[in-house]
Design an enzyme around this catalytic site. Sequence first.
Site, PDB file in Angstrom:
ATOM      1  N   PHE A 148       0.944  -1.236  -0.199  1.00  0.00           N
ATOM      2  CA  PHE A 148       0.035   0.028  -0.004  1.00  0.00           C
ATOM      3  C   PHE A 148       0.897   1.365   0.019  1.00  0.00           C
ATOM      4  CE2 PHE A 148      -2.286   3.613   1.541  1.00  0.00           C
ATOM      5  CZ  PHE A 148      -3.361   3.558   0.745  1.00  0.00           C
ATOM      6  N   ASP A 233       9.155   2.890   2.275  1.00  0.00           N
ATOM      7  CA  ASP A 233       8.131   3.959   2.654  1.00  0.00           C
ATOM      8  C   ASP A 233       7.771   3.641   4.126  1.00  0.00           C
ATOM      9  OD1 ASP A 233       5.655   4.857   2.936  1.00  0.00           O
ATOM     10  OD2 ASP A 233       4.664   3.821   1.135  1.00  0.00           O
ATOM     11  N   LYS A 262       2.618  11.171   6.973  1.00  0.00           N
ATOM     12  CA  LYS A 262       1.630  10.924   8.351  1.00  0.00           C
ATOM     13  C   LYS A 262       1.950  11.643   9.552  1.00  0.00           C
ATOM     14  CE  LYS A 262      -1.210   7.037   6.695  1.00  0.00           C
ATOM     15  NZ  LYS A 262      -0.821   6.161   5.724  1.00  0.00           N
TER      16      LYS A 262
HETATM   17  C1  LIG Z   1      -0.944   6.125   4.330  1.00  0.00           C
HETATM   18  C2  LIG Z   1       0.156   5.472   3.395  1.00  0.00           C
HETATM   19  C3  LIG Z   1       0.431   6.148   2.241  1.00  0.00           C
HETATM   20  C4  LIG Z   1      -0.335   7.197   1.701  1.00  0.00           C
HETATM   21  O1  LIG Z   1      -0.446   8.389   2.455  1.00  0.00           O
HETATM   22  P1  LIG Z   1      -1.542   9.412   2.070  1.00  0.00           P
HETATM   23  O2  LIG Z   1      -1.350  10.443   2.850  1.00  0.00           O
HETATM   24  O3  LIG Z   1      -2.920   8.873   2.545  1.00  0.00           O
HETATM   25  O4  LIG Z   1      -1.662   9.726   0.658  1.00  0.00           O
HETATM   26  C5  LIG Z   1       1.431   5.598   1.476  1.00  0.00           C
HETATM   27  N1  LIG Z   1       2.376   4.593   2.184  1.00  0.00           N
HETATM   28  C6  LIG Z   1       1.721   4.047   3.105  1.00  0.00           C
HETATM   29  C7  LIG Z   1       2.855   2.920   3.876  1.00  0.00           C
HETATM   30  C8  LIG Z   1       0.711   4.632   4.085  1.00  0.00           C
HETATM   31  O5  LIG Z   1       0.572   3.933   5.122  1.00  0.00           O
END
Ligand SMILES: *Cc1c(COP(=O)(O)O)cnc(C)c1O
Length: 407
Positions: A148, A233, A262
């Site tokens: 994700f 990520d 985040k």
């Molecule tokens: C939440 C998340 C994203 C995307 O972030 P948004 O601010 O919702 O665009 C990308 N990678 C990971 C691992 C995430 O948990």
Amino acid sequence: MAKVGEEKLSAQQLIALEEKYGAHNYHPLDVVITRASGVWVWDVEGNRYLDFLAAYSAVNQGHCHPKIVEALKAQAERVTLTSRAFRNDQLGPLCQQLSELTGFAKFLPMNSGAEAVETAIKAARKWGYTVKGVPRDQAEIIAFEGNFHGRTTTIVGFSTEEQYREGFGPFTPGFRVVPYGDLEAVASAINQNTVAVLVEPIQGEGGIIVPPAGYLKGLRELTQKHGVLLVVDEIQSGLGRTGKLFAYEHEGIRPDIVIIGKALGGGCVPISGILADDEVMGVFRPGDHGSTFGGNPLACAVARVALKVLVEEGMIENSARLGDYFLERLRAIASPHVKEVRGKGLWIGVELVPEAGGARRFCESLQKEGLLCKETHVNTIRFAPPLVITRDELDWALERIAKVLTS
Ligand SMILES: *Cc1c(COP(=O)(O)O)cnc(C)c1O
């Protein structure tokens, strides 16, 4: 019309408004939150809940942390947006703070997580063409089953979640998807056009999937050997969630690009970005990439304090210490519904057996007990409280979790 924030509507009326006038792209629990503090939130009827999701780890520092709110207010009264056409007095200090904290030479600010992932993809591709010498438009990036990385069209194009893709094609080429946790699969997918491996150190939305020990280290060795960038990520796993500043630190490695988001915004504002050294960040020249709001002084001022309190108030250590305790206590609950309990730090997935009838109904039962959490995929309950949680609060939660899992 009542002043924004002062409407006196019932929960049912508010839900009806959202359903009637808002797009239906989420399926939230029917709790309408009106205020929050630390690990607690209150709904419009005055019920109090322990927040066990922390906005998907965007509220690691706790709701409305007084120092973060103070920085937000003070900056809001000075200057909030300049665009990058001009400079502001908050961006430089934030970049310096991030560099000193993480050891990476440079930071490139964006807003949402998905934008930061897109930024990493662009950086890796351009590095591939200008540094590695990959022929034009031939760059390949390896990603993983169950990944994700956000919701843009390029990113969902390499998702393996059918619903995230269905109806949104055609997709961007240049991605190869291999099984998560399998080094051999990565080794055989690498070729002379591979520019990057894009990986979550623990797959969050995928169900808190912890890869085998040594996996990230193995990826680091493989990518180094083949001249491929390792892009991690850390949007959800980073900033203390797993008991370290970054989850990759558990394996003592250093990636080439770290994607953050985040909790960087302290639960107040969207701010994201990538960290890298000069060899990679140097591929961007003025005009190559940008964002109107990226690096705005309001978000930068908030992020500076969000990082400061995370480190100075011991939230990362708290995540490590209470995470171990929480995992141990959860594993000790004898429940016929539980298949596996896994995680790191205060980031734990409880996977239920298929016969349990799905995680959603357990989340609804927990809501009735005063605990807010969210299923991920069909059968996994995700626990991710703000990192400021105390042991007493955790015990309070454990009592309720045990009750729901054993009834
Ligand atoms: C939440 C998340 C994203 C995307 O972030 P948004 O601010 O919702 O665009 C990308 N990678 C990971 C691992 C995430 O948990």
